[in-house]
Design an enzyme around this catalytic site. Structure first.
Site, PDB file in Angstrom:
ATOM      1  N   HIS A  77       0.854  -1.196   0.000  1.00 60.32           N
ATOM      2  CA  HIS A  77       0.000   0.000   0.000  1.00 60.32           C
ATOM      3  C   HIS A  77       0.889   1.245   0.000  1.00 60.32           C
ATOM      4  O   HIS A  77       1.946   1.249   0.628  1.00 60.32           O
ATOM      5  CB  HIS A  77      -0.895   0.021   1.249  1.00 60.32           C
ATOM      6  CG  HIS A  77      -2.104   0.872   1.074  1.00 60.32           C
ATOM      7  ND1 HIS A  77      -2.051   2.246   1.192  1.00 60.32           N
ATOM      8  CD2 HIS A  77      -3.364   0.568   0.735  1.00 60.32           C
ATOM      9  CE1 HIS A  77      -3.255   2.733   0.968  1.00 60.32           C
ATOM     10  NE2 HIS A  77      -4.076   1.740   0.675  1.00 60.32           N
ATOM     11  N   ASP A 110      -7.806  -5.419   0.102  1.00 60.62           N
ATOM     12  CA  ASP A 110      -8.316  -6.366  -0.909  1.00 60.62           C
ATOM     13  C   ASP A 110      -7.970  -7.810  -0.603  1.00 60.62           C
ATOM     14  O   ASP A 110      -8.413  -8.712  -1.313  1.00 60.62           O
ATOM     15  CB  ASP A 110      -7.754  -5.978  -2.285  1.00 60.62           C
ATOM     16  CG  ASP A 110      -8.417  -4.707  -2.799  1.00 60.62           C
ATOM     17  OD1 ASP A 110      -7.699  -3.780  -3.197  1.00 60.62           O
ATOM     18  OD2 ASP A 110      -9.655  -4.632  -2.740  1.00 60.62           O
TER      19      ASP A 110
HETATM   20  C1  SDX Z   1      -6.391  -0.331  -2.972  1.00 62.03           C
HETATM   21  O1  SDX Z   1      -4.469   4.161  -2.270  1.00 62.03           O
HETATM   22  C2  SDX Z   1      -5.465   3.610  -1.616  1.00 62.03           C
HETATM   23  O2  SDX Z   1      -5.867   4.042  -0.571  1.00 62.03           O
HETATM   24  C3  SDX Z   1      -6.058   2.381  -2.300  1.00 62.03           C
HETATM   25  C4  SDX Z   1      -7.052   1.571  -1.475  1.00 62.03           C
HETATM   26  C5  SDX Z   1      -8.323   2.363  -1.204  1.00 62.03           C
HETATM   27  O3  SDX Z   1      -8.988   2.102  -0.190  1.00 62.03           O
HETATM   28  O4  SDX Z   1      -8.689   3.184  -2.072  1.00 62.03           O
HETATM   29  O5  SDX Z   1      -6.450   1.195  -0.246  1.00 62.03           O
HETATM   30  C6  SDX Z   1      -7.504   0.323  -2.213  1.00 62.03           C
HETATM   31  O6  SDX Z   1      -6.194  -0.018  -4.117  1.00 62.03           O
HETATM   32  C7  SDX Z   1      -5.484  -1.295  -2.243  1.00 62.03           C
HETATM   33  C8  SDX Z   1      -4.310  -1.772  -3.139  1.00 62.03           C
HETATM   34  C9  SDX Z   1      -4.797  -2.921  -4.025  1.00 62.03           C
HETATM   35  N1  SDX Z   1      -3.744  -3.295  -4.992  1.00 62.03           N
HETATM   36  C10 SDX Z   1      -3.022  -4.425  -4.847  1.00 62.03           C
HETATM   37  O7  SDX Z   1      -3.142  -5.218  -3.920  1.00 62.03           O
HETATM   38  C11 SDX Z   1      -2.040  -4.679  -5.989  1.00 62.03           C
HETATM   39  C12 SDX Z   1      -0.684  -5.114  -5.433  1.00 62.03           C
HETATM   40  N2  SDX Z   1      -0.095  -3.969  -4.723  1.00 62.03           N
HETATM   41  C13 SDX Z   1       0.899  -3.196  -5.422  1.00 62.03           C
HETATM   42  O8  SDX Z   1       0.695  -3.047  -6.791  1.00 62.03           O
HETATM   43  C14 SDX Z   1       1.295  -1.938  -4.670  1.00 62.03           C
HETATM   44  O9  SDX Z   1       1.554  -2.298  -3.383  1.00 62.03           O
HETATM   45  C15 SDX Z   1       0.381  -0.729  -4.674  1.00 62.03           C
HETATM   46  C16 SDX Z   1      -0.033  -0.331  -6.044  1.00 62.03           C
HETATM   47  C17 SDX Z   1      -0.829  -0.976  -3.843  1.00 62.03           C
HETATM   48  C18 SDX Z   1       1.164   0.422  -4.040  1.00 62.03           C
HETATM   49  O10 SDX Z   1       2.242   0.629  -4.862  1.00 62.03           O
HETATM   50  P1  SDX Z   1       3.355   1.774  -4.621  1.00 62.03           P
HETATM   51  O11 SDX Z   1       3.106   2.488  -3.352  1.00 62.03           O
HETATM   52  O12 SDX Z   1       3.457   2.572  -5.883  1.00 62.03           O
HETATM   53  O13 SDX Z   1       4.652   0.934  -4.406  1.00 62.03           O
HETATM   54  P2  SDX Z   1       5.632   0.470  -5.569  1.00 62.03           P
HETATM   55  O14 SDX Z   1       4.861  -0.252  -6.649  1.00 62.03           O
HETATM   56  O15 SDX Z   1       6.478   1.639  -5.957  1.00 62.03           O
HETATM   57  O16 SDX Z   1       6.503  -0.623  -4.812  1.00 62.03           O
HETATM   58  C19 SDX Z   1       7.553  -0.224  -3.919  1.00 62.03           C
HETATM   59  C20 SDX Z   1       8.383  -1.490  -3.718  1.00 62.03           C
HETATM   60  C21 SDX Z   1       8.790  -2.115  -5.051  1.00 62.03           C
HETATM   61  O17 SDX Z   1       9.967  -2.869  -4.803  1.00 62.03           O
HETATM   62  P3  SDX Z   1      11.399  -2.257  -5.332  1.00 62.03           P
HETATM   63  O18 SDX Z   1      11.263  -2.086  -6.823  1.00 62.03           O
HETATM   64  O19 SDX Z   1      11.566  -0.956  -4.580  1.00 62.03           O
HETATM   65  O20 SDX Z   1      12.403  -3.330  -4.933  1.00 62.03           O
HETATM   66  O21 SDX Z   1       7.592  -2.491  -3.056  1.00 62.03           O
HETATM   67  C22 SDX Z   1       7.386  -3.579  -3.945  1.00 62.03           C
HETATM   68  C23 SDX Z   1       7.691  -3.095  -5.357  1.00 62.03           C
HETATM   69  O22 SDX Z   1       8.101  -4.172  -6.158  1.00 62.03           O
HETATM   70  N3  SDX Z   1       5.968  -3.978  -3.846  1.00 62.03           N
HETATM   71  C24 SDX Z   1       5.537  -5.223  -3.964  1.00 62.03           C
HETATM   72  C25 SDX Z   1       4.146  -5.150  -3.806  1.00 62.03           C
HETATM   73  N4  SDX Z   1       3.781  -3.871  -3.610  1.00 62.03           N
HETATM   74  C26 SDX Z   1       4.917  -3.140  -3.639  1.00 62.03           C
HETATM   75  N5  SDX Z   1       6.190  -6.373  -4.178  1.00 62.03           N
HETATM   76  C27 SDX Z   1       5.428  -7.486  -4.251  1.00 62.03           C
HETATM   77  N6  SDX Z   1       4.081  -7.498  -4.112  1.00 62.03           N
HETATM   78  C28 SDX Z   1       3.421  -6.353  -3.893  1.00 62.03           C
HETATM   79  N7  SDX Z   1       2.087  -6.371  -3.755  1.00 62.03           N
END
Ligand code: SDX
Length: 389
Positions: free
Chosen positions: A272, A326
């Site tokens: 998140h 989720d």
């Molecule tokens: C919702 O924003 C909100 O409030 C949203 C929400 C709401 O109520 O409206 O809470 C609802 O959308 C919840 C999120 C649902 N999405 C997912 O579950 C999809 C999987 N999650 C990721 O795609 C991610 O965590 C996000 C999109 C939710 C957040 O992404 P960020 O903050 O842009 O983080 P990032 O993609 O830049 O990741 C930072 C690091 C990366 O690693 P490095 O490249 O730095 O080594 O963390 C890693 C990412 O690879 N990472 C993950 C991960 N989420 C982040 N690695 C593996 N699995 C994951 N789920």
């Protein structure tokens, strides 16, 4: 720090590029407060745990949009108005019957929500009665649209709302054609409370950007629905179930994670932008799932989910990646007999409350959103004739 000339020909300045606007405040708001370190979430100062336990979705909707808990007469009026406006025009129903059955329910919802602007074309966004009426119509009709497409795509006629059923029970009735068990309706109402608002998430930001152009609220909601549909946002709840089915058994959770992390795959339902601990909503949704399992029987998939969470903790916890809203929501909806591709439309039914609260707040102190960019393209080129290219 990048040196660049910003577009309105001011002197070059050095502003850091912030992809995805991470950490950039773009508005002031009084609607929702998130503490991503403590894992705390409040709507207008009330904790979601207390609201989920003591409030109702419609009472929480009123609180989010107008800032205070309603009085008894305000709540009664709001509930009555919503009950009166649940039905869809036959034109909307007929339009939905032209949608392909194979279409995703989120696309059906976005199209039908946008169509409301055709029926309520008067735009008086400075009139509190217009705002109240638009809130009532959208909160009342969005669930009916979701349920209607579900029956239409099965080749059936949508069924009319039942005025004797409260909001959540009526939705489950329109969806399943059966009056729901009171516990199922109560748990569903709590899920709607938990999903109702979450500050400037992507779909709410879409809503605010669209609202800032002073367009109608139906376009604002349609814009937000389209944004919520993405798998990185509201669409994740559907993908979590697909993932749990892929993992199959709890003992394979570690192996699945190692393979996914190695291939830099995002684990759905984890991570998140704000929370660096477990999303407080995930814990509450887990308790709702367990309440349903105790009454209606367990879902084996829950053990797979808990195993994934346990195995992810040492692997992803150090990076602040934990279950988000989720991760467990789909297990609650499965137990309620809701098809998987309706999980995100249900998220939308709830989040309409938050989107409308932000619509109203944006209008109260509006400035059209228009950020700038760092231009990285070609400069000063001349057109070349086709034969010379
Ligand atoms: C919702 O924003 C909100 O409030 C949203 C929400 C709401 O109520 O409206 O809470 C609802 O959308 C919840 C999120 C649902 N999405 C997912 O579950 C999809 C999987 N999650 C990721 O795609 C991610 O965590 C996000 C999109 C939710 C957040 O992404 P960020 O903050 O842009 O983080 P990032 O993609 O830049 O990741 C930072 C690091 C990366 O690693 P490095 O490249 O730095 O080594 O963390 C890693 C990412 O690879 N990472 C993950 C991960 N989420 C982040 N690695 C593996 N699995 C994951 N789920």
């Amino acid at each position: 720090m990048e040196e660049f000339k910003i577009e309105n020909n001011q002197e070059p300045t050095s502003i850091e590029l912030r992809p995805g606007l991470e950490g950039v405040p773009v508005t002031q708001s009084s609607i929702c407060d998130i503490d991503g370190i403590k894992g705390d979430l409040k709507y207008r100062g009330y904790s979601i745990a207390e609201l989920a336990q003591k409030s109702s979705f419609l009472e929480t909707t009123f609180l989010l949009i107008w800032g205070n808990l309603p009085t008894a007469s305000q709540l009664r009026e709001f509930e009555n108005q919503i009950q009166m406006h649940r039905r869809l025009s036959f034109r909307v129903r007929d339009m939905m019957k032209c949608f392909p059955e194979s279409g995703h329910p989120m696309d059906a919802l976005q199209s039908s929500a946008a169509s409301l602007g055709l029926f309520y074309s008067r735009r008086a966004i400075d009139d509190p009665k217009y705002i109240y009426d638009a809130v009532v119509r959208l909160i009342a009709k969005i669930p009916t649209m979701v349920a209607a497409f579900q029956l239409i795509r099965k080749g059936q006629d949508p069924i009319q709302p039942r005025d004797d059923l409260p909001y959540s029970a009526n939705f489950l009735y329109m969806l399943t054609e059966k009056e729901p068990d009171p516990l199922a309706a109560r748990v569903f109402d709590r899920c709607l409370i938990l999903h109702a608002e979450h500050s400037l998430n992507a779909s709410t930001f879409s809503a605010r950007v669209t609202a800032s152009t002073l367009t109608d609220p139906y376009a604002v909601i349609a814009s937000a629905v389209g944004t919520l549909a993405g798998p990185l946002h509201g669409g994740a709840n559907e993908d979590v179930i697909k993932m749990l089915q892929e993992v199959q058994t709890p003992d394979l959770a570690g192996k699945y994670l190692d393979k996914a992390i190695k291939s830099k795959q995002k684990i759905m339902g984890f991570g998140h932008r704000e929370y660096k601990v477990k999303d407080p909503r995930a814990s509450l949704l887990q308790s709702f799932a367990e309440e349903l399992f105790a009454r209606f029987g367990k879902d084996e998939m829950y053990d797979v989910a808990k195993a994934l969470e346990a195995e992810a903790s040492p692997r992803l916890g150090p990076k602040g990646i934990y279950p988000n809203v989720d991760f467990y929501s789909g297990l609650v909806y499965r137990k309620l007999g809701i098809p998987r591709d309706l999980f995100t439309p249900i998220f939308a039914i709830s989040r309409v409350a938050g989107w409308l609260a932000h619509w109203r707040e944006q209008l109260s102190a509006n400035r059209i959103f228009r950020p700038t960019q760092i231009y990285k393209g070609e400069k000063d080129r001349n057109w070349e004739p086709l034969e010379d290219r």
